[in-house]
Design an enzyme around this catalytic site. Structure first.
Site, PDB file in Angstrom:
ATOM      1  N   GLN A  72       0.839  -1.199   0.000  1.00 45.58           N
ATOM      2  CA  GLN A  72       0.000   0.000   0.000  1.00 45.58           C
ATOM      3  C   GLN A  72       0.878   1.254   0.000  1.00 45.58           C
ATOM      4  O   GLN A  72       1.100   1.872   1.032  1.00 45.58           O
ATOM      5  CB  GLN A  72      -0.885  -0.038   1.253  1.00 45.58           C
ATOM      6  N   PHE A  73       1.376   1.663  -1.179  1.00 44.63           N
ATOM      7  CA  PHE A  73       2.260   2.829  -1.235  1.00 44.63           C
ATOM      8  C   PHE A  73       1.555   4.107  -0.810  1.00 44.63           C
ATOM      9  O   PHE A  73       2.191   5.060  -0.367  1.00 44.63           O
ATOM     10  CB  PHE A  73       2.882   2.984  -2.629  1.00 44.63           C
ATOM     11  N   THR A  74       0.226   4.149  -0.892  1.00 46.53           N
ATOM     12  CA  THR A  74      -0.505   5.374  -0.543  1.00 46.53           C
ATOM     13  C   THR A  74      -0.436   5.691   0.949  1.00 46.53           C
ATOM     14  O   THR A  74      -0.828   6.788   1.351  1.00 46.53           O
ATOM     15  CB  THR A  74      -1.974   5.294  -0.990  1.00 46.53           C
TER      16      THR A  74
END
Length: 148
Positions: free
Chosen positions: A78-80
């Protein structure tokens, strides 16, 4: 490294109509990395999560870990998690690790959890995923690594 931890009764992730990971009781993890994260961060986080006492014992106290209850882990990249929303109306993802750095860290992190005796299911790195869970409690924590 940042992980959003959700204690769950069940969780699953689907990519293009295919279930790529599903668990019953355990931990649903949303996992993000910064450009500065190293093997030290992922080792610290794997140890923290394997022993994190957020499941209730017979007295109703949070005294048991996912390991203690024989639970599983659903780990989703989950890079966000490193989206900076302080300025403007669109998140800035400059501090998130690039995929060529983050993917090996993510894979190694999941292997470290497995090495601690946990059953680990995953999504698909970089894919558009649909995630479902039944949050148990609800219990949700945000954990940042020591160096991150």
């Amino acid at each position: 490294m940042r992980v959003v931890v959700q204690r769950c009764r069940s969780a699953s992730v689907t990519v293009a109509g295919e279930v790529t990971g599903a668990i019953e009781e355990g931990l649903m993890l949303l996992v993000g990395f910064t450009q500065e994260d190293t093997e030290r961060d992922i080792r610290w986080m794997a140890d923290k999560l394997a022993g994190l006492r957020i499941f209730e014992d017979q007295d109703g106290k949070m005294n048991l870990s996912v390991t203690d209850i024989g639970g599983a882990v659903l780990s989703v990249s989950q890079f966000t998690l490193y989206g900076d929303c302080r300025k403007g109306r669109r998140p800035n993802f400059m501090s998130a690790a690039r995929p060529e750095q983050a993917e090996p860290l993510y894979n190694q992190f999941n292997e470290l959890l497995r090495a601690r005796g946990l059953h680990v299911e995953t999504g698909r790195f970089g894919a558009m995923m649909d995630v479902e869970l039944i949050n148990w409690g609800p219990v949700t924590l945000i954990i940042d690594s020591m160096d991150g």
